[in-house]
Design a protein around this motif. Sequence first.
Motif, short mmCIF file in Angstrom:
data_model
loop_
_atom_site.label_atom_id
_atom_site.label_comp_id
_atom_site.label_asym_id
_atom_site.label_seq_id
_atom_site.Cartn_x
_atom_site.Cartn_y
_atom_site.Cartn_z
N ALA A 1 16.31 -15.61 -39.01
CA ALA A 1 17.56 -15.34 -38.30
C ALA A 1 18.49 -16.55 -38.35
O ALA A 1 19.71 -16.40 -38.53
CB ALA A 1 17.26 -14.96 -36.85
N LEU B 1 20.07 -16.60 -41.79
CA LEU B 1 21.06 -15.52 -41.93
C LEU B 1 22.35 -15.85 -41.17
O LEU B 1 23.45 -15.58 -41.64
CB LEU B 1 20.48 -14.20 -41.44
N VAL B 2 22.19 -16.43 -39.99
CA VAL B 2 23.38 -16.88 -39.25
C VAL B 2 24.12 -17.95 -40.04
O VAL B 2 25.35 -17.95 -40.11
CB VAL B 2 22.98 -17.40 -37.85
N ALA C 1 21.14 -10.77 -39.21
CA ALA C 1 20.47 -11.65 -38.25
C ALA C 1 20.12 -10.89 -36.98
O ALA C 1 19.03 -11.06 -36.40
CB ALA C 1 21.36 -12.86 -37.93
#
Length: 365
Positions: free
Chosen positions: A126, A129-130, A138
């Motif tokens: 996550a 992805l952020v 995310a």
Amino acid sequence: MALSVGGRGAAPNGPTLETDDPEFMLVRSIVCISLILAALIFEGAIGLPSALGQTDRLRTLVYDPAAKDWIEQPPPPTGTAERDLYDVRVLIRDQKYRQALASLDAFDKRRGIQHALYSESLILRAQALVGQKRFEDAHEVLQKFLSEFRGMELTGEALRLEFVVAEAFLAGAKRRFLRIFKIKDVDFGYRILDEISTDYPDSPLAELALKRKGDHLASRGEHDLAELEYARMLRDYPRSRYHEYALARTAESALASFGGVEFDEAALIEAEERYRDYLAQYAVNAERAGVKRILEGINETKAEKDFQIGAYYERTDHVGSAVFYYRFVLEEYPGSIASVKARERLELIGVLEPIAATNTPPTGP
């Protein structure tokens, strides 16, 4: 045949290359630059440590009660699952998000989703992805973590990342629509904040989620909805550090949502109550904010609203009702502008005797 560089050390019978030859210097510079670029590209491609030996480490400090000091921990041993994720953290720190996601794919494939560190790998995924601004992806990963590993120590970090994702959508991040289009979806950000405040009320982010949603609604002019969020903060977190802020904003939102004397006065009454609470609980700051003047303005508005009701009845030939409201304005709001107008109407109707002109407004019938 020997080649030598320089004048004095050259072989007597062989060719020489002088260091001050322009062509030689150009070739040497190109070769050096090429070697440096190749090294940098190679290092970036496979994630090797830099020449300074700094970017391959993360400082991990653990407090030692015996030594009463923070002790730096060495990196995990190479080849362990802990080291795999340690290396991913290094990549994320260095903003190498694509490589970090590739490493996490390899980790899941090699270690399996039943591995003890799988939950941690979800959080790292996550984060990556952020970092790539893939906020919807995310969110999906974080929802998977919260559904399977809720209550773990990493839950706090998952909620923090969810808050970041929500902020991104409030700022205009886009979501996939029908797998083809991408659209802005502020409401999706609101839903994430609602999930944080509703599902995790004991989290420090819960009241912050309410505050952020209220602030954003207020910034869009949706004051009635903003008031609900601030009011919920007051109800659910009466000892919050944002209590004064929420009380003031609730009053402001209620007053801003009042449509005018032609509309229902519920919002105006709510604003008056909130401002009086604010004045009673935070007198000094309320004084600075001019709350007393605001309350005077609310009082004038309420008086004007009742006067307008009386004027309506007078226009429609319901004189008895008109007189009732005009008298009510005189009794409830003495000294107001509306009370002066109400007295004038009552005099014209003939239920009051004219009073002598004075320099001050009349205070009663």
